[in-house]
Write a protein that holds these residues in place. Structure first.
Motif, PDB file in Angstrom:
ATOM      1  N   CYS A 112       0.834  -1.213   0.000  1.00 23.00           N
ATOM      2  CA  CYS A 112       0.000   0.000   0.000  1.00 23.00           C
ATOM      3  C   CYS A 112       0.859   1.250   0.000  1.00 23.00           C
ATOM      4  O   CYS A 112       2.020   1.231   0.415  1.00 23.00           O
ATOM      5  CB  CYS A 112      -0.915   0.000   1.223  1.00 23.00           C
ATOM      6  SG  CYS A 112      -2.123  -1.334   1.169  1.00 23.00           S
TER       7      CYS A 112
ATOM      8  N   VAL B 129      -8.049  -0.338   3.019  1.00 27.29           N
ATOM      9  CA  VAL B 129      -8.943  -1.322   3.641  1.00 27.29           C
ATOM     10  C   VAL B 129     -10.395  -0.902   3.463  1.00 27.29           C
ATOM     11  O   VAL B 129     -11.246  -1.713   3.075  1.00 27.29           O
ATOM     12  CB  VAL B 129      -8.601  -1.517   5.138  1.00 27.29           C
ATOM     13  CG1 VAL B 129      -9.685  -2.304   5.852  1.00 27.29           C
ATOM     14  CG2 VAL B 129      -7.248  -2.202   5.304  1.00 27.29           C
TER      15      VAL B 129
ATOM     16  N   LEU C 191     -11.367  -1.365  -0.241  1.00 30.28           N
ATOM     17  CA  LEU C 191     -11.374  -2.774  -0.633  1.00 30.28           C
ATOM     18  C   LEU C 191     -12.559  -3.510  -0.031  1.00 30.28           C
ATOM     19  O   LEU C 191     -13.210  -4.319  -0.709  1.00 30.28           O
ATOM     20  CB  LEU C 191     -10.056  -3.447  -0.225  1.00 30.28           C
ATOM     21  CG  LEU C 191      -8.832  -3.031  -1.035  1.00 30.28           C
ATOM     22  CD1 LEU C 191      -7.556  -3.477  -0.342  1.00 30.28           C
ATOM     23  CD2 LEU C 191      -8.912  -3.595  -2.449  1.00 30.28           C
ATOM     24  N   GLU C 192     -12.856  -3.250   1.234  1.00 31.47           N
ATOM     25  CA  GLU C 192     -13.985  -3.927   1.874  1.00 31.47           C
ATOM     26  C   GLU C 192     -15.306  -3.544   1.218  1.00 31.47           C
ATOM     27  O   GLU C 192     -16.221  -4.363   1.141  1.00 31.47           O
ATOM     28  CB  GLU C 192     -13.991  -3.654   3.377  1.00 31.47           C
ATOM     29  CG  GLU C 192     -12.892  -4.423   4.084  1.00 31.47           C
ATOM     30  CD  GLU C 192     -12.806  -4.169   5.577  1.00 31.47           C
ATOM     31  OE1 GLU C 192     -13.399  -3.164   6.064  1.00 31.47           O
ATOM     32  OE2 GLU C 192     -12.135  -4.965   6.259  1.00 31.47           O
TER      33      GLU C 192
ATOM     34  N   CYS D 178      -9.764  -8.209   4.008  1.00 29.79           N
ATOM     35  CA  CYS D 178      -8.446  -7.630   4.299  1.00 29.79           C
ATOM     36  C   CYS D 178      -7.939  -8.128   5.648  1.00 29.79           C
ATOM     37  O   CYS D 178      -8.717  -8.295   6.582  1.00 29.79           O
ATOM     38  CB  CYS D 178      -8.525  -6.103   4.342  1.00 29.79           C
ATOM     39  SG  CYS D 178      -9.073  -5.366   2.800  1.00 29.79           S
TER      40      CYS D 178
ATOM     41  N   GLN E 291      -4.415  -7.505   8.201  1.00 32.13           N
ATOM     42  CA  GLN E 291      -3.100  -6.950   8.503  1.00 32.13           C
ATOM     43  C   GLN E 291      -2.701  -7.457   9.883  1.00 32.13           C
ATOM     44  O   GLN E 291      -3.232  -7.003  10.892  1.00 32.13           O
ATOM     45  CB  GLN E 291      -3.116  -5.419   8.472  1.00 32.13           C
ATOM     46  CG  GLN E 291      -1.732  -4.838   8.648  1.00 32.13           C
ATOM     47  CD  GLN E 291      -1.742  -3.328   8.622  1.00 32.13           C
ATOM     48  OE1 GLN E 291      -2.687  -2.682   9.058  1.00 32.13           O
ATOM     49  NE2 GLN E 291      -0.664  -2.763   8.116  1.00 32.13           N
TER      50      GLN E 291
ATOM     51  N   LEU F 221      -0.558  -5.550   3.114  1.00 26.08           N
ATOM     52  CA  LEU F 221      -1.920  -5.928   3.457  1.00 26.08           C
ATOM     53  C   LEU F 221      -2.256  -7.227   2.726  1.00 26.08           C
ATOM     54  O   LEU F 221      -2.065  -7.325   1.509  1.00 26.08           O
ATOM     55  CB  LEU F 221      -2.876  -4.821   3.029  1.00 26.08           C
ATOM     56  CG  LEU F 221      -4.350  -4.980   3.316  1.00 26.08           C
ATOM     57  CD1 LEU F 221      -4.599  -4.983   4.824  1.00 26.08           C
ATOM     58  CD2 LEU F 221      -5.131  -3.847   2.671  1.00 26.08           C
TER      59      LEU F 221
ATOM     60  N   VAL G 288      -4.966  -9.690   1.226  1.00 33.91           N
ATOM     61  CA  VAL G 288      -6.337  -9.555   0.726  1.00 33.91           C
ATOM     62  C   VAL G 288      -6.856 -10.911   0.269  1.00 33.91           C
ATOM     63  O   VAL G 288      -6.100 -11.755  -0.209  1.00 33.91           O
ATOM     64  CB  VAL G 288      -6.440  -8.516  -0.416  1.00 33.91           C
ATOM     65  CG1 VAL G 288      -6.195  -7.128   0.108  1.00 33.91           C
ATOM     66  CG2 VAL G 288      -5.506  -8.837  -1.560  1.00 33.91           C
TER      67      VAL G 288
END
Length: 164
Positions: free
Chosen positions: A9, A18, A21-22, A28, A30, A55, A57
């Motif tokens: 990132c 995050v 993406l969510e 996700c 981390q 991160l 995924v």
């Protein structure tokens, strides 16, 4: 079938990545750990990422979103890949990291030696001499007990000069 991948990132934008993406249905993860650091002159326990800037995924690129969509998400820099194809991360690795987080939640990592540990001065005017770690002196320095002329002397040195 959903698979795990690793993203790099943009600096300071993991939370943004995050969130975006969510919203796209991408899982996700981390991994975090507790560390002891001196902040504003006081020792504090902080949660920090095990892999800063990275991160994990979880998504199915065949059903969407695609690799291109994920990589162009705000906050994301690029996939960790070999050639042009993002490298899949084994489920075992993710499971091991999650187990470690759960089983070691109370353990604290410290980047400083413990009081009484023997250390060696790597650089500076006392380079090569052994000393006993005494305590932290602010965020970037530490007190060491150095035996000079048969008498212990308390000396403040930069943490960068200390090697274990």
């Amino acid at each position: 079938m959903k698979r795990w991948y690793l993203l790099y990132c943009k600096r300071g934008e993991i939370k943004r990545a995050v969130a975006h993406l969510e919203r796209q249905g991408v899982g996700c993860y981390q991994p975090m750990m507790q560390v002891e650091k001196i902040v504003r002159g006081k020792m504090q326990r902080l949660d920090e990422p095990m892999f800063p800037g990275y991160l994990f995924v979880h998504f199915d690129f065949e059903q969407g979103p695609s690799f291109t969509t994920v990589q162009s998400t705000r906050g994301v820099s690029k996939f960790v890949s070999f050639g042009n194809t993002p490298k899949e991360v084994a489920w075992d690795i993710i499971d091991d990291m999650r187990d470690y987080e759960q089983n070691h939640a109370d353990e604290v990592e410290s980047d400083l030696p413990q009081k009484g540990d023997k250390v060696r001065l790597a650089t500076g005017q006392f380079a090569g001499l052994e000393a006993i770690y005494h305590e932290a002196d602010g965020e970037k320095r530490s007190y060491l007990m150095l035996d000079l002329i048969s008498k212990p002397v308390k000396l403040s040195v930069p943490n960068s000069d200390i090697e274990r």
